[in-house]
Design a protein around this motif. Structure first.
Motif, PDB file in Angstrom:
ATOM      1  N   ILE A 182      -9.391   0.379  -3.658  1.00 52.00           N
ATOM      2  CA  ILE A 182      -8.624   1.591  -3.384  1.00 52.00           C
ATOM      3  C   ILE A 182      -9.580   2.767  -3.536  1.00 52.00           C
ATOM      4  O   ILE A 182     -10.176   2.953  -4.603  1.00 52.00           O
ATOM      5  CB  ILE A 182      -7.444   1.741  -4.357  1.00 52.00           C
ATOM      6  CG1 ILE A 182      -6.554   0.496  -4.297  1.00 52.00           C
ATOM      7  CG2 ILE A 182      -6.644   2.994  -4.033  1.00 52.00           C
ATOM      8  CD1 ILE A 182      -5.577   0.396  -5.432  1.00 52.00           C
TER       9      ILE A 182
ATOM     10  N   SER B 114       0.829  -1.217   0.000  1.00 53.53           N
ATOM     11  CA  SER B 114       0.000   0.000   0.000  1.00 53.53           C
ATOM     12  C   SER B 114       0.859   1.261   0.000  1.00 53.53           C
ATOM     13  O   SER B 114       0.528   2.247  -0.668  1.00 53.53           O
ATOM     14  CB  SER B 114      -0.939  -0.007   1.206  1.00 53.53           C
ATOM     15  OG  SER B 114      -0.228   0.166   2.422  1.00 53.53           O
TER      16      SER B 114
ATOM     17  N   PHE C  60      -6.766   1.454   1.356  1.00 56.47           N
ATOM     18  CA  PHE C  60      -6.451   0.197   0.687  1.00 56.47           C
ATOM     19  C   PHE C  60      -7.093  -0.910   1.523  1.00 56.47           C
ATOM     20  O   PHE C  60      -6.783  -1.042   2.715  1.00 56.47           O
ATOM     21  CB  PHE C  60      -4.946  -0.030   0.604  1.00 56.47           C
ATOM     22  CG  PHE C  60      -4.237   0.854  -0.380  1.00 56.47           C
ATOM     23  CD1 PHE C  60      -3.933   0.396  -1.654  1.00 56.47           C
ATOM     24  CD2 PHE C  60      -3.881   2.148  -0.032  1.00 56.47           C
ATOM     25  CE1 PHE C  60      -3.276   1.212  -2.566  1.00 56.47           C
ATOM     26  CE2 PHE C  60      -3.230   2.970  -0.935  1.00 56.47           C
ATOM     27  CZ  PHE C  60      -2.927   2.500  -2.206  1.00 56.47           C
TER      28      PHE C  60
END
Length: 332
Positions: free
Chosen positions: A118, A81, A105
């Motif tokens: 996302i 991430s 995320f």
């Protein structure tokens, strides 16, 4: 609840100038408690109810490579991430209309399907009255108006290498530009064109009615039947399934609707999402431009409304009373 969060983390994007966005990274995953679950459930609900574009990875997609490393266990979710949000920052910095926000995320399962979502959420200011009846300012994540969200169907990506739709992202209020930077960020290209699929379905229905020689009332009934089926699928969160739709329509002397579609090469997938605006053409004709907006029921064409393609004109018989009154007042 059928939504199960596996891993989730937040990072922050802070707009500094038209070309610069700072990143504030979190150094640990979020604990999965009820508030977190409620947030992802809300984002998932909003996402499912909005218009989406579909895509698939390029061969050299850096994002896909990172996901493969994640699934193989070569990197953990936090590092994935952190690296990915920096790539997202680089893309968003190209678009001055994006203000930044909280980046989420989340890897989760919903109805036995594994997803990676996302989302970039902006914060809004509001007022809060505390127990002492004092007014304080507070901030909240504006989930209902979120328009920067992408989702990867990991299950479909792993099981169907020919899929054109395991990536989805919102088109958003700024239209195509949102889809552009998500495609660049994900290293993706457009896959399934939902609007095109629905337009092809509407044309196939009209052509089929003509081939099996339905009269005006029968054609109207078929259009309403198709519209009702598609509307029901949309409300149930399901997709259009041509095999099931064909079973509900009348058959011609030589072929049913499903075989008609295959033989005439309408390039329709067996299953595809409903596009509400396109399917309204089964019930209504509408258009606007140059200060003129026209909207009427499809069954009025050829009856109260005549179209002359050579003169590029419509002749309307029997105006709505309120429109007639306005015209009369204007004439007087």
């Amino acid at each position: 609840m059928s939504l199960k969060i596996e891993q989730i983390v937040l990072h922050q994007l802070i707009r500094k100038s038209e070309t610069e966005i700072d990143v504030e990274l979190r150094d640990s995953l979020l604990e999965n408690h009820q508030v977190v679950s409620d947030l992802i459930a809300d984002i998932n609900r909003v996402y499912n109810n909005k218009t989406k574009a579909y895509g698939l990875f390029h061969e050299n997609s850096l994002f896909e490579t990172s996901v493969k490393e994640l699934k193989c266990g070569n990197q953990d979710f936090l590092n994935f991430s952190q690296h990915s949000v920096k790539q997202l920052r680089n893309e968003l910095a190209k678009y001055p209309f994006v203000e930044g926000g909280t980046v989420i995320f989340c890897q989760y399962r919903y109805l036995a399907v594994e997803y990676l979502m996302i989302a970039v959420l902006s914060s809004c200011h509001s007022m809060l009255v505390n127990e002492q009846l004092e007014i304080n300012q507070t901030q909240y994540l504006d989930v209902d108006h979120a328009d920067i969200i992408a989702r990867m169907d990991i299950t479909e990506w792993q099981t169907d290498p020919n899929s054109k739709r395991y990536l989805t992202f919102l088109k958003g209020r700024v239209g195509r530009k949102v889809a552009d930077f998500f495609m660049d960020y994900l290293g993706a290209s457009e896959g399934l064109n939902t609007k095109q699929q629905n337009k092809a379905l509407v044309k196939a229905v009209d052509d089929y009615c003509q081939v099996i020689e339905l009269d005006k009332q029968e054609k109207k009934a078929v259009r309403e039947q198709v519209y009702g089926y598609c509307k029901g699928q949309l409300e149930a969160g399901e997709e259009i399934k041509l095999t099931n739709l064909a079973k509900e329509l009348p058959s011609g002397h030589e072929q049913d609707f499903n075989s008609f579609i295959i033989e005439n090469d309408y390039d329709l997938d067996e299953e595809f999402p409903v596009d509400r605006s396109t399917l309204r053409q089964l019930k209504k004709f509408s258009g606007s431009g140059g200060g003129l907006t026209i909207n009427f029921d499809a069954d009025l064409l050829g009856d109260r409304i005549k179209w002359d393609p050579q003169a590029d004109s419509l002749v309307i018989t029997g105006l709505p009373p309120n429109l007639r009154d306005q015209l009369q007042r204007n004439q007087n």
